[in-house]
Design a protein around this motif. Structure first.
Motif, PDB file in Angstrom:
ATOM      1  N   GLU A  17       5.607 -25.698 -49.445  1.00 21.35           N
ATOM      2  CA  GLU A  17       5.942 -26.821 -48.575  1.00 21.35           C
ATOM      3  C   GLU A  17       4.885 -26.976 -47.489  1.00 21.35           C
ATOM      4  OE1 GLU A  17      10.212 -24.896 -49.172  1.00 21.35           O
ATOM      5  OE2 GLU A  17       8.232 -24.142 -48.621  1.00 21.35           O
TER       6      GLU A  17
ATOM      7  N   GLY B 289      10.773 -22.801 -52.360  1.00 21.76           N
ATOM      8  CA  GLY B 289       9.625 -22.620 -51.505  1.00 21.76           C
ATOM      9  C   GLY B 289       9.929 -21.661 -50.376  1.00 21.76           C
TER      10      GLY B 289
ATOM     11  N   TRP C 238      15.617 -30.974 -51.512  1.00 20.89           N
ATOM     12  CA  TRP C 238      15.346 -30.433 -50.181  1.00 20.89           C
ATOM     13  C   TRP C 238      16.657 -29.898 -49.615  1.00 20.89           C
ATOM     14  CZ3 TRP C 238      10.688 -29.574 -48.131  1.00 20.89           C
ATOM     15  CH2 TRP C 238       9.587 -30.265 -48.636  1.00 20.89           C
TER      16      TRP C 238
ATOM     17  N   LEU D 245       7.622 -34.333 -45.025  1.00 23.44           N
ATOM     18  CA  LEU D 245       7.466 -33.047 -45.671  1.00 23.44           C
ATOM     19  C   LEU D 245       6.990 -33.242 -47.105  1.00 23.44           C
ATOM     20  CD1 LEU D 245      10.740 -31.231 -44.526  1.00 23.44           C
ATOM     21  CD2 LEU D 245       8.552 -31.413 -43.336  1.00 23.44           C
TER      22      LEU D 245
ATOM     23  N   THR E 131       9.676 -24.577 -44.365  1.00 25.99           N
ATOM     24  CA  THR E 131       8.825 -25.095 -43.295  1.00 25.99           C
ATOM     25  C   THR E 131       9.704 -25.480 -42.116  1.00 25.99           C
ATOM     26  OG1 THR E 131       7.076 -26.706 -42.756  1.00 25.99           O
ATOM     27  CG2 THR E 131       8.845 -27.493 -44.184  1.00 25.99           C
TER      28      THR E 131
ATOM     29  N   CYS F 116       6.087 -30.967 -50.879  1.00 29.80           N
ATOM     30  CA  CYS F 116       6.270 -29.723 -51.629  1.00 29.80           C
ATOM     31  C   CYS F 116       5.544 -29.882 -52.953  1.00 29.80           C
ATOM     32  CB  CYS F 116       7.749 -29.451 -51.842  1.00 29.80           C
ATOM     33  SG  CYS F 116       8.111 -28.071 -52.939  1.00 29.80           S
TER      34      CYS F 116
ATOM     35  N   TYR G  30      13.689 -26.288 -46.896  1.00 23.78           N
ATOM     36  CA  TYR G  30      13.260 -25.629 -48.130  1.00 23.78           C
ATOM     37  C   TYR G  30      13.220 -26.622 -49.276  1.00 23.78           C
ATOM     38  CZ  TYR G  30      14.495 -21.288 -45.685  1.00 23.78           C
ATOM     39  OH  TYR G  30      14.580 -20.258 -44.792  1.00 23.78           O
ATOM     40  N   CYS G  31      12.217 -26.474 -50.100  1.00 25.19           N
ATOM     41  CA  CYS G  31      12.097 -27.225 -51.333  1.00 25.19           C
ATOM     42  C   CYS G  31      12.647 -26.368 -52.476  1.00 25.19           C
ATOM     43  CB  CYS G  31      10.621 -27.540 -51.568  1.00 25.19           C
ATOM     44  SG  CYS G  31      10.235 -28.288 -53.142  1.00 25.19           S
TER      45      CYS G  31
END
Length: 120
Positions: A6, A111, A36, A20, A114, A22, A94-95
């Motif tokens: 990410e 991921g 997400w 964002l 971030t 990813c 988070y992805c």
């Protein structure tokens, strides 16, 4: 064998925007749903939005109208455009992707997250 990375988090004032991204890489045959999630301090991880390979989207109620998820199947990427951000959107984002590997295993890959911080 697969990795999600990410980018795009940061600090923004309330009412601002962030995008964002990813990117998935590795031994990928195909990618199904990309999502997400976010997790605020002291709270459970929650779904923000997801998108199918065909482009069908689903949003958590509190994000509808403010967040937009999109993906580029050719680049194995998913994005989250976040507008009109509020302090309560502060969280680690988070992805997640459901990936079929070249060996035909199906894995749910995450991921590293971030940080998004929205100041009031």
């Amino acid at each position: 064998q697969v990795q999600l990375v990410e980018s795009g988090g940061g600090l923004v004032q309330a009412g601002g925007s962030l995008r964002l991204s990813c990117a998935a890489s590795g031994s990928i045959f195909s990618i199904n749903t990309m999502s997400w999630y976010r997790q605020a301090p002291g709270k459970q991880r929650e779904l923000v939005a997801n998108i199918t390979p065909e482009g069908s989207t689903n949003y958590a109620d509190s994000m509808k109208g403010r967040f937009t998820i999109s993906r580029d199947n050719a680049k194995n990427t998913v994005h989250l455009q976040m507008n009109n951000l509020k302090p309560e959107d502060t969280a680690v984002y988070y992805c997640k992707a459901r990936i079929t590997t070249v060996s035909r295993f199906i894995v749910d890959s995450w991921g590293q997250g971030t940080q998004v911080t929205v100041s009031s």
